[in-house]
Scaffold this motif. Structure first.
Motif, PDB file in Angstrom:
ATOM      1  N   MET A   1       7.562   2.840  -8.097  1.00 16.28           N
ATOM      2  CA  MET A   1       8.603   3.866  -8.207  1.00 16.28           C
ATOM      3  C   MET A   1       8.720   4.685  -6.927  1.00 16.28           C
ATOM      4  O   MET A   1       9.810   4.909  -6.423  1.00 16.28           O
ATOM      5  CB  MET A   1       8.286   4.807  -9.385  1.00 16.28           C
ATOM      6  N   TYR A   2       7.578   5.136  -6.391  1.00 16.67           N
ATOM      7  CA  TYR A   2       7.634   5.942  -5.167  1.00 16.67           C
ATOM      8  C   TYR A   2       8.169   5.111  -4.012  1.00 16.67           C
ATOM      9  O   TYR A   2       8.949   5.588  -3.182  1.00 16.67           O
ATOM     10  CB  TYR A   2       6.258   6.528  -4.857  1.00 16.67           C
ATOM     11  N   LEU A   3       7.736   3.844  -4.003  1.00 16.33           N
ATOM     12  CA  LEU A   3       8.162   2.954  -2.936  1.00 16.33           C
ATOM     13  C   LEU A   3       9.679   2.728  -3.003  1.00 16.33           C
ATOM     14  O   LEU A   3      10.388   2.825  -2.003  1.00 16.33           O
ATOM     15  CB  LEU A   3       7.392   1.655  -3.136  1.00 16.33           C
ATOM     16  N   THR A   4      10.145   2.465  -4.203  1.00 11.71           N
ATOM     17  CA  THR A   4      11.579   2.223  -4.365  1.00 11.71           C
ATOM     18  C   THR A   4      12.379   3.463  -3.974  1.00 11.71           C
ATOM     19  O   THR A   4      13.373   3.375  -3.247  1.00 11.71           O
ATOM     20  CB  THR A   4      11.895   1.847  -5.818  1.00 11.71           C
ATOM     21  N   ALA A   5      11.921   4.621  -4.472  1.00 11.69           N
ATOM     22  CA  ALA A   5      12.626   5.856  -4.136  1.00 11.69           C
ATOM     23  C   ALA A   5      12.668   6.027  -2.628  1.00 11.69           C
ATOM     24  O   ALA A   5      13.700   6.376  -2.041  1.00 11.69           O
ATOM     25  CB  ALA A   5      11.941   7.045  -4.797  1.00 11.69           C
ATOM     26  N   GLY A   6      11.536   5.749  -1.970  1.00 12.35           N
ATOM     27  CA  GLY A   6      11.466   5.878  -0.522  1.00 12.35           C
ATOM     28  C   GLY A   6      12.471   4.980   0.168  1.00 12.35           C
ATOM     29  O   GLY A   6      13.256   5.427   1.016  1.00 12.35           O
ATOM     30  N   TYR A   7      12.500   3.703  -0.208  1.00 13.02           N
ATOM     31  CA  TYR A   7      13.405   2.764   0.462  1.00 13.02           C
ATOM     32  C   TYR A   7      14.860   3.069   0.149  1.00 13.02           C
ATOM     33  O   TYR A   7      15.729   2.877   0.996  1.00 13.02           O
ATOM     34  CB  TYR A   7      13.074   1.322   0.083  1.00 13.02           C
ATOM     35  N   VAL A   8      15.132   3.505  -1.076  1.00 10.66           N
ATOM     36  CA  VAL A   8      16.533   3.783  -1.421  1.00 10.66           C
ATOM     37  C   VAL A   8      17.054   4.957  -0.593  1.00 10.66           C
ATOM     38  O   VAL A   8      18.118   4.875   0.027  1.00 10.66           O
ATOM     39  CB  VAL A   8      16.684   4.073  -2.927  1.00 10.66           C
ATOM     40  N   VAL A   9      16.266   6.045  -0.541  1.00  8.31           N
ATOM     41  CA  VAL A   9      16.722   7.214   0.228  1.00  8.31           C
ATOM     42  C   VAL A   9      16.814   6.858   1.705  1.00  8.31           C
ATOM     43  O   VAL A   9      17.821   7.138   2.378  1.00  8.31           O
ATOM     44  CB  VAL A   9      15.769   8.410   0.000  1.00  8.31           C
TER      45      VAL A   9
ATOM     46  N   SER B   1       6.804  -9.308   0.039  1.00  3.09           N
ATOM     47  CA  SER B   1       6.253  -9.776   1.312  1.00  3.09           C
ATOM     48  C   SER B   1       7.189  -9.425   2.462  1.00  3.09           C
ATOM     49  O   SER B   1       6.744  -9.015   3.545  1.00  3.09           O
ATOM     50  CB  SER B   1       6.029 -11.285   1.274  1.00  3.09           C
ATOM     51  N   ALA B   2       8.502  -9.587   2.207  1.00  9.23           N
ATOM     52  CA  ALA B   2       9.461  -9.250   3.263  1.00  9.23           C
ATOM     53  C   ALA B   2       9.371  -7.767   3.611  1.00  9.23           C
ATOM     54  O   ALA B   2       9.442  -7.383   4.790  1.00  9.23           O
ATOM     55  CB  ALA B   2      10.871  -9.600   2.820  1.00  9.23           C
ATOM     56  N   LEU B   3       9.176  -6.930   2.584  1.00  4.32           N
ATOM     57  CA  LEU B   3       9.081  -5.487   2.844  1.00  4.32           C
ATOM     58  C   LEU B   3       7.836  -5.175   3.665  1.00  4.32           C
ATOM     59  O   LEU B   3       7.833  -4.244   4.471  1.00  4.32           O
ATOM     60  CB  LEU B   3       9.071  -4.712   1.530  1.00  4.32           C
ATOM     61  N   ILE B   4       6.785  -5.944   3.477  1.00  2.96           N
ATOM     62  CA  ILE B   4       5.582  -5.725   4.288  1.00  2.96           C
ATOM     63  C   ILE B   4       5.892  -5.974   5.756  1.00  2.96           C
ATOM     64  O   ILE B   4       5.498  -5.199   6.630  1.00  2.96           O
ATOM     65  CB  ILE B   4       4.450  -6.659   3.827  1.00  2.96           C
TER      66      ILE B   4
ATOM     67  N   ALA C   1       7.230   4.994   2.056  1.00  2.00           N
ATOM     68  CA  ALA C   1       7.400   3.668   1.466  1.00  2.00           C
ATOM     69  C   ALA C   1       6.644   2.622   2.263  1.00  2.00           C
ATOM     70  O   ALA C   1       6.013   1.718   1.703  1.00  2.00           O
ATOM     71  CB  ALA C   1       8.889   3.330   1.403  1.00  2.00           C
ATOM     72  N   ALA C   2       6.676   2.746   3.605  1.00  2.00           N
ATOM     73  CA  ALA C   2       6.013   1.746   4.438  1.00  2.00           C
ATOM     74  C   ALA C   2       4.503   1.777   4.239  1.00  2.00           C
ATOM     75  O   ALA C   2       3.842   0.744   4.254  1.00  2.00           O
ATOM     76  CB  ALA C   2       6.363   1.986   5.904  1.00  2.00           C
ATOM     77  N   VAL C   3       3.948   2.985   4.049  1.00  4.21           N
ATOM     78  CA  VAL C   3       2.511   3.077   3.813  1.00  4.21           C
ATOM     79  C   VAL C   3       2.165   2.485   2.445  1.00  4.21           C
ATOM     80  O   VAL C   3       1.134   1.821   2.271  1.00  4.21           O
ATOM     81  CB  VAL C   3       2.049   4.549   3.911  1.00  4.21           C
ATOM     82  N   LEU C   4       3.061   2.708   1.475  1.00  6.36           N
ATOM     83  CA  LEU C   4       2.763   2.232   0.119  1.00  6.36           C
ATOM     84  C   LEU C   4       2.936   0.719  -0.009  1.00  6.36           C
ATOM     85  O   LEU C   4       2.341   0.103  -0.892  1.00  6.36           O
ATOM     86  CB  LEU C   4       3.683   2.934  -0.890  1.00  6.36           C
ATOM     87  N   THR C   5       3.749   0.104   0.857  1.00  8.84           N
ATOM     88  CA  THR C   5       4.062  -1.318   0.674  1.00  8.84           C
ATOM     89  C   THR C   5       2.822  -2.217   0.707  1.00  8.84           C
ATOM     90  O   THR C   5       2.620  -3.010  -0.215  1.00  8.84           O
ATOM     91  CB  THR C   5       5.104  -1.775   1.710  1.00  8.84           C
TER      92      THR C   5
END
Lengths: 402, 346
Positions: A106-114, A249-252, A142-146
């Protein structure tokens, strides 16, 4: 479903109810408090929000994990649950892995969406400090959480392998129990157990599940056909599982790109392709979340409470036509609401674009035309900051931070 | 014993939703009947202004009611939701639409679109309490008994229709009372008079509907009727009438703020009287509290959860309402942000 099991696993929702309350209260204070509250008071009243969100997730995931690995009760002669243990029903085996996987998602998604929204702005030439912050703060989180999510996802897959072997078999389309099980990327499971299409990698599934080629992986045929997902369901769970893993994996890679540039130059990547990918990452992570839910829900079929209640037994006598109609209404309502929402947001954005271009905000053209969350300043200095030179004055910080 | 306690908590939560949610639906009711864009502009602005910070919170009580139902009384939940899934689903759709309509109206500028969103919000503000009231009528008349399959008769009978209309009238009453107080708070004299008149009218409507309801539904709801006209139930009904009368008086004075408390009391007392009249049944004469109760341990935990909720949510709610009534909560607007930015630049 609730009539029989409500008292066993409903309590988690009770916790969610407080969370819901706290969220509603503090989000109202947060949204409506900008104007009159002192800045620090306002800040501190916003602090409980993430905690309330974590608490809400606790309740929801507790209930879902219970459906995956139900426990905390015994069945009496009539098949009704007795001797309910609340602690056991809340902290089920799948609870921990599911909770962390979900919360981070959820935090990751919120991060990437914003961040994705600001990435689009960046691509359109808005390089002011506001856009930089708007991109960097959520994207960094988001990048740290990925990568963390990569490990959590790997962990939950292995937990499913141990605790819901049939779901694991569906997600990996394993037909017969055995060792040296190959991994399929996509592919369609046929009714006779063969796999059509897809990329086959020998032994990899066994290695992923237990770090060795000799790991025995339970297959779908280990349970009677009536107790496992159909081949179509298994294929669906498999595809969503693979899509989730691929996007993850792509997000990583994207996160590594960002981290690399930051380490080397203490600045954002210069490539436009980076921002194009970042703009896509928001939508991609929403897709990933949906895929994860499809995998876990479809992979559990035909059970609604794993090994205790089938979906077909939980259905009420309501006629199918009525249910489809209602479902249709719900879908239509949500499509309409979402469409209207997007329309409003796009119109607001166009209005502010006009304002940014220096066209004066159209004068009040009717009653109550003042909209909330107005545009960032359309002042000369801000327009200067929109130009490529990044050292524009801070005038473009959100007005609310005055 | 535990089951009884949880049943009381359920009744309290229902009363809280009837009051909190009721004020909110009532505001929507007056939004619908505020007239055209010109004439209705000021009342609508007041409604919008008064509702915005608190409407979401006011509706969370419904979530709490549902949770208490399925965790505490799974059999009741199953019976009510199997027999009356249609009105409840429609109420849920109404909830979604009215929230969306309310939220989307604000940032929309073109009048035609504002009308569509406003209509969605206002019409659903009528439909949702109607369907919820109809469902309550289905329970009170004992039609939503365990094992009953869904049919229109369960929720579209005389009792349900009267209960639904009564729900609309009561929300309109609550809404008008609160809006009168808000108009006073914002110093809008003419709106005080405007909403005060509407509060009086809706109170009369509530009274008339209640009298009609009692006579029409008497033979279907003998058990509840008896409870409401005898003993403790009767006492609560009388107290409720007294509270409503006090509201009608207070709202005419210079401190209409006090009328909010008495109006809430009158609605809550009616709900309490309904609960008392149903004792010991959850669905009259077919499902008692004991029969519907879930396992004991979760019930005990549910009480603990409620206690913690009181400790956690209580202060938060007090904070929200205090900030709201002290005028600390106000939406930001385009103009605001521009002003802020201009200051920041200097």
């Amino acid at each position: 479903m609730m009539g029989r099991w409500g008292d066993v696993f409903g309590l988690g929702f009770g916790i969610e109810a407080w969370a819901f309350f706290l969220e509603a209260v503090f989000i109202a204070v947060y949204l409506y408090g900008w104007r009159r509250l002192k800045p620090w008071t306002h800040f501190w009243l916003g602090v409980p929000l993430p905690l309330a969100a974590l608490m809400g997730a606790f309740g929801i995931i507790g209930a879902n994990a219970w459906m995956n690995t139900p426990q905390g009760f015994t069945l009496d002669a009539a098949g009704r649950p007795v001797n309910v243990s609340v602690q056991q029903a809340v902290f089920t085996p799948m609870f921990g892995p599911q909770y962390w996987h979900f919360v981070v998602a959820m935090y990751l998604t919120a991060g990437y969406v914003v961040a994705g929204i600001y990435a689009v702005g960046w691509l359109r030439g808005r390089r002011d400090r506001y856009h930089k912050l708007g991109f960097c703060v959520p994207f960094t989180i988001a990048a740290v959480l990925t990568p963390l999510q990569f490990f959590l996802g790997d962990d939950i897959a292995r937990q499913i392998f141990h605790k819901q072997p049939v779901k694991f078999a569906a997600a990996e389309i394993v037909w017969d129990t055995g060792t040296h099980v190959p991994e399929y990327l996509f592919g369609r499971l046929q009714p006779d157990g063969t796999v059509k299409g897809g990329l086959k990698i020998s032994d990899l599934n066994s290695i992923l599940a237990g770090f060795s080629r000799d790991t025995q992986v339970t297959g779908l045929t280990s349970v009677p056909a009536a107790d496992r997902p159909t081949t179509a369901e298994a294929t669906l769970a498999h595809w969503t599982f693979d899509i989730m893993a691929m996007i993850g994996s792509a997000l990583i890679l994207l996160a590594l790109w960002y981290g690399w540039c930051w380490l080397r130059r203490r600045d954002l990547p210069r490539s436009r392709w980076f921002f194009r990918c970042a703009a896509l990452a928001g939508a991609a992570s929403v897709v990933t979340v949906e895929c994860g839910w499809i995998t876990t829900e479809v992979g559990r079929q035909p059970w609604i409470v794993y090994r205790n209640m089938r979906v077909s037994d939980a259905v009420t006598p309501t006629s199918a036509a009525a249910l489809w109609t209602m479902f249709g209404i719900v879908v239509v309502v949500y499509v309409l609401v979402f469409g209207a929402f997007m329309g409003v947001v796009l119109r607001m954005s166009r209005r502010w674009q006009r304002a940014d271009l220096g066209l004066v905000r159209p004068a009040a053209d009717g009653p109550e035309t003042d909209t909330p969350y107005g545009p960032r300043p359309e002042l000369p200095a801000a327009r200067a900051a929109d130009a490529p030179s990044p050292q524009g004055p801070d005038a473009s910080a959100p007005g609310s931070m005055r | 014993m535990t089951a009884d306690a949880v049943a009381w908590i359920l009744l309290l939560a229902v009363a809280a939703y009837a009051c909190g949610g009721g004020v909110d639906y009532g505001a929507g009711f007056w939004d619908l009947f505020a007239g055209g864009a010109e004439r209705g502009e000021r009342p609508r602005r007041l409604i919008d202004h008064a509702m915005a910070p608190v409407w979401e919170t006011n509706n969370v009580w419904l979530v709490f009611v549902l949770i208490l139902m399925w965790t505490g009384f799974p059999v009741l939940f199953e019976a009510v939701f199997s027999a009356m899934w249609l009105p409840l689903a429609l109420a849920a759709v109404g909830l979604v639409l009215r929230g969306a309509g309310f939220a989307l109206r604000k940032p929309t500028r073109r009048l035609a679109r504002r009308r569509i969103y406003g209509a969605a919000f206002a019409v659903c503000s009528l439909l949702t309490p109607f369907f919820l009231g109809a469902a309550a009528g289905g329970v009170a008349s004992g039609r939503a008994a365990p094992g009953v399959t869904a049919s229109a008769e369960v929720w579209a009978n005389a009792t349900s229709v009267v209960a639904g209309l009564l729900a609309i009238a009561a929300t309109a009453f609550l809404g008008a009372v609160f809006l009168t107080a808000d108009a006073r708070r914002f110093g809008e004299r003419d709106l005080v008079i405007y909403f005060r008149l509407r509060a009086w009218c809706s109170l009369v409507a509530v009274g008339v509907l209640a009298l009609i309801g009692l006579s029409v539904t008497r033979k279907h709801t003998t058990y509840v009727y008896h409870g409401l006209t005898h003993g403790f139930g009767l006492l609560l009904v009388l107290l409720s009438i007294a509270a409503a009368a006090a509201t009608a008086l207070l709202i005419g004075t210079h401190a209409p703020g006090w009328a909010r408390y008495t109006s809430v009391a009158s609605v809550a007392l009616v709900i309490a009287a309904w609960g008392i009249a149903q004792r010991p049944y959850l669905v009259p004469t077919s499902l008692t509290v004991q029969q519907a109760a879930g396992a004991t341990k979760p019930l005990q935990w549910l009480m603990l959860v409620t206690a913690i909720a009181l400790v956690l949510v209580g202060p938060a709610l007090v904070l929200l309402y205090r900030l709201d009534t002290h005028g600390m909560l106000e939406a930001q607007t385009d103009a605001d942000v521009e002003r802020g930015a201009a200051q920041g630049q200097r």
